[in-house]
Enzyme design. Sequence first.
Site, short mmCIF file in Angstrom:
data_model
loop_
_atom_site.label_atom_id
_atom_site.label_comp_id
_atom_site.label_asym_id
_atom_site.label_seq_id
_atom_site.Cartn_x
_atom_site.Cartn_y
_atom_site.Cartn_z
CD GLU A 88 4.23 5.51 -1.80
OE1 GLU A 88 5.17 5.57 -1.00
OE2 GLU A 88 3.79 6.49 -2.42
CG ASP A 136 2.54 12.12 -0.72
OD1 ASP A 136 2.82 12.28 0.46
OD2 ASP A 136 3.31 11.57 -1.53
CD GLU A 184 7.97 13.82 -0.94
OE1 GLU A 184 7.64 13.50 0.22
OE2 GLU A 184 7.81 13.08 -1.93
#
Length: 603
Positions: free
Chosen positions: A233, A312, A340
């Site tokens: 990323e 993820d 998340e």
Amino acid sequence: MPNDLHPAWLSCLPAPVPAELTTPAEVAVFELRQAGIDVEVREQPALSREAWSLQGNILHGGHAGVLYGAYELIRAKELNRPVPGGLCKPYYDARMIDCWDNMDGTVERGYAGRSLWFEGNRFSYDPARIRQLGRMLASVGLNVLCINNVNVHQPAQELIDGLLPETAAFAALLRPFGVRLMLSVDFSQPMQHGIPTADPLDPRVQAWWAERAKAIWEQIPDFYGFLVKADSEHRPGPFTYGRSHAEGANMLARAVAPYKGFVVWRAFVYNCQQDWRDHSVDRPCAACDTYLPLDGQFDLNVILQVKNGPYDFQIREPISPTLLALHKTCTAVEFQLAQEYTGHQIDLCALAPVFHEFFEDIHPSGIVAIAAVSNLGRDWNWFGHPFAAANLFCFGRIAWNPREDPVTCIREWARLSYPDAAEALTGILSRSRAVYELYTGTLGQCWMVNPHEHYGPNPGGYEFDRWGTYHRASRDAVGIDRTAAGTGYVSQYPPELQARYGDPGTCPDELLLFFHRLRYDFVMRDGRTLIQRIYDDHFAGAEEAEKMAEVLKALPLPEPDRTEALKRMDLQVANAREWRDVINTFFHRLSGVDDAHGRTIYD
Ligand code: GCU
């Protein structure tokens, strides 16, 4: 609101640990005394550092072992159960919490307020609260804390440089609790010091890191090591110089080796610039493709840290095949306590079943360490939702012993924290992951979430984006074919799992659409069609969330926890309804198939 409360599971220890106690043995004596347990503490240098045993009235233990033993004795007393016999020691040497705290005080994916130790680009904390944190971690056997975000932004580079004395002072606060400090580092950091490259094979780069390591260990003798997010990323890494990740990680590993330090190298490497039109790239394949060719090339003090699933931290993923495929590399599994994708610490989602399922598919000895992204913050109750504390508690217990039963862990936490409501709470929390899964991502569908913030439904949100996260729902079918006839991802697994996952007849329902692209009229094992099952699950999940809210309202919980929990439960119920309606409408519009039970689907 008070900001120095114990987490509720430690409420039997009301007095804070005094600042003058500097060793785990001293803390153990103090805690046992205040719990009214009359046991002599004897540190035994001959025992391994974290082991302990109770012999008669004497608690024998290694350096930190005496403290782990003390907390186990206190738990046993509170829960009215026997103390385990024989020598007790943790399964993994490193049981790590990774905090994604930025120095400006924000926490990436943080749902419990601001950072507990950073604010205004410097350290800013109440030492008493950091000691409480150390006590919390030690009480459940966690022993490494990484305090800065894996995405290292200025001035976090200073933590190993200009701010090193402050970093050392912080580490000293955790030392009496057997907790060792780790820091995330920026692979390109030498370039801020006049070196024109961060090439790991360049002697100037190697010398710079060696000099930094020396300086760090001089000030923090028990420093654990570096955590590195490289070539992931947009973070810098060895690929820029045409070097492999083994070359990059080993360069750092050699700098820390003289001090017995570790490099925890994250394997979260994938193409985050994918073209959604391109079906030949399948993101879950990425980690194995990158690291399998390097198996055997990493130094022994490199730990390759792999997320539990190949994507993820979705609500349900199969075990990462990378963890099963590497046999000559030290690996760690990484979970995410920060919710998340699992409800932002608003929705209840007790993650102990996720940890447990993981260890059903892997022999725990296949990996050497265990880590989790923190769910902590500066909120009065540390976790945002008072019940999110259960996730840190259960993670610690399962990190100590991966065979621990998840419901037993949840029940222990509930009995220690809210004894008057323990059984009902255990029931709610033990179901909470399954409920969240039903109303959000049932059958292994991932990524139907609002982009970026990752709360609430948005089935088109990631569909035409660059992140490699697609469900490809059409008029007739949904899911990705990851069998040999499709992307081939399934072939990364050992034969037994290939067979299980590769056939829709044996693939667990929970992972069906992760591995297979199926028509809406596909008949499931229970006789229902796929589309009907999608509708049913979303209706059932929202209904169960409503029932959970009713049970919760009736529970005798102390304030302010009760008000906080009920406020969040209302938001959860609204979220569950939104997921139900958006997802059902999405599939109804696409498929044109009505719900067999004639329930409301909004078109
Ligand atoms: C996820 C998360 C990011 C984080 C990344 C990581 O993509 O959304 O905020 O930086 O994981 O694990 O590095």
